[in-house]
Design an enzyme around this catalytic site. Structure first.
Site, short mmCIF file in Angstrom:
data_model
loop_
_atom_site.label_atom_id
_atom_site.label_comp_id
_atom_site.label_asym_id
_atom_site.label_seq_id
_atom_site.Cartn_x
_atom_site.Cartn_y
_atom_site.Cartn_z
CE LYS A 197 26.96 137.64 49.50
NZ LYS A 197 25.74 136.89 49.16
CE LYS A 250 25.36 141.15 49.94
NZ LYS A 250 24.63 139.98 49.60
C1 PBG Z 1 22.66 135.66 49.52
C2 PBG Z 1 22.64 137.09 49.89
C3 PBG Z 1 22.97 137.65 51.13
C4 PBG Z 1 22.75 139.02 51.01
C5 PBG Z 1 22.30 139.26 49.72
N1 PBG Z 1 22.26 138.05 49.03
C6 PBG Z 1 23.35 137.03 52.41
C7 PBG Z 1 24.56 136.21 52.57
O1 PBG Z 1 25.44 136.14 51.71
O2 PBG Z 1 24.62 135.59 53.62
C8 PBG Z 1 22.97 140.04 52.10
C9 PBG Z 1 22.32 141.34 51.89
C10 PBG Z 1 22.24 142.20 53.09
O3 PBG Z 1 22.86 141.95 54.15
O4 PBG Z 1 21.53 143.20 53.01
N2 PBG Z 1 21.45 135.28 48.92
#
Ligand code: PBG
Length: 326
Positions: A197, A250
């Site tokens: 991520k 991601k």
């Molecule tokens: C954290 C989380 C995030 C997303 C999914 N889980 C946000 C972040 O890391 O700030 C982002 C998902 C998206 O942008 O669609 N709980």
């Protein structure tokens, strides 16, 4: 000119030929819809930066889950907007919090027809918006955050989640959650690791939807640097070794090389999250008449599957499932 003796166009001549030779499909069962559930809403509230997406009440989230079942969507992943926040994010593991309540109500409504995922992170539950408690230097305290994630995962497992998906990018989170679930009678609950991520600008609209914007700072101290692919491979390998049941990359579109590498390196299922910014920018352009939104979203998700993702988390899951022609 000498006529070509190889003519690849033959296989593209008619729609039926193109369908017959399509290498990639997007079955509805491969799609997972993100759902935002708020503790204190009676009616759904639209998210301005994510057209078509709402903050839901428990009741409206259940209706959405029923729509997903009817359309054949594979699963939903839940995010919670709690009534109260504190520095450690303790409402994340409150059994009366929005995610456990929605899981129980969805399970009662749809049985086992839909895979219920719960995102595990503290950023929606802390008053500073970071992914766990902060240490004296203002960084997220890794091991304290992981303790909270284990408590979250146990609460979501007890409420009926099939899968928990830790998204905080803390070291050791997958192993700790696996151990915690196994020790708590939840060995049947799977862990889908947000393994690679990135610290991405494409999460902007999500933070509006989930109310998880940071008061100050960023997430670059724990999420991956967008410059790095070998480091992503190392994270994928670690989460596989820690017992993840599936690996997630991601965002998706800007990281298709990483999706393909995850597919090459591991026999585990690969998921990719087509994130809020990737969806919102298509919607915004479509609203201006600059491109065909449906076609661009469908091409986006097809490309994520072509790169090697088994599952795609996308805000377009329901509409793609309904219109699924591939
Ligand atoms: C954290 C989380 C995030 C997303 C999914 N889980 C946000 C972040 O890391 O700030 C982002 C998902 C998206 O942008 O669609 N709980």
């Amino acid at each position: 000119m000498q006529p070509p003796d190889r003519r690849p166009r033959r296989l593209r001549r008619t729609p039926a030929l193109r369908r017959a030779f399509a290498e990639t499909t997007v079955p509805a069962s491969a799609l997972v819809l993100p759902v935002f559930v708020a503790a204190d809403l009676d009616e759904p509230v639209p998210v301005a930066s994510l057209p078509g997406v709402f903050q839901h009440s428990v009741a409206s989230a259940v209706r959405l889950a029923e729509d997903c079942v009817a359309a054949g969507v594979g699963g939903v992943i839940l995010f919670g907007l709690p009534a109260v926040k504190d520095p450690v994010g303790s409402s994340g593991w409150d059994p009366a919090g929005p995610v456990p309540r929605a899981l129980e109500a969805m399970r009662a409504a749809v049985g086992e027809e839909l895979v219920l995922w719960a995102d595990v992170c503290q950023c929606e539950y802390t008053d500073h918006g970071h992914c766990g408690p902060l240490d004296a230097t203002g960084q997220v305290d890794n091991d304290a955050a992981v303790e909270g994630y284990v408590r979250d995962a146990l609460a979501y497992a007890a409420a009926g989640a099939d899968l928990v998906a830790p998204s905080g990018m803390m070291d050791g989170q997958v192993a700790a959650i696996r151990r915690g679930l196994d020790a708590d009678g939840a060995a049947h609950v799977g862990v889908v690791a947000y393994a690679a991520k990135y610290a991405s600008a494409f999460y902007g609209p999500f933070r509006d939807a989930a109310g998880s914007s940071m008061v100050s700072g960023d997430r670059a101290g724990h999420q991956l640097d967008p410059a790095n692919a070998r480091e992503a491979a190392r994270e994928l390998d670690l989460d596989a070794a820690e017992g993840a049941d599936a690996l997630m990359v991601k965002p998706a579109l800007a990281y298709l090389d990483v999706v393909a590498e995850a597919r090459r390196r591991h026999a585990l299922p690969v998921a990719a999250y087509h994130v809020s910014g990737e969806y919102a920018m298509v919607r915004a352009a479509a609203d201006r008449g600059w491109l065909d939104g449906e076609a661009a979203l469908s091409e986006s998700v097809l490309s994520i599957r072509r790169a090697g993702a088994d599952l795609v988390l996308t805000y377009a899951a329901l509409e793609l499932a309904r219109g699924a022609t591939r």
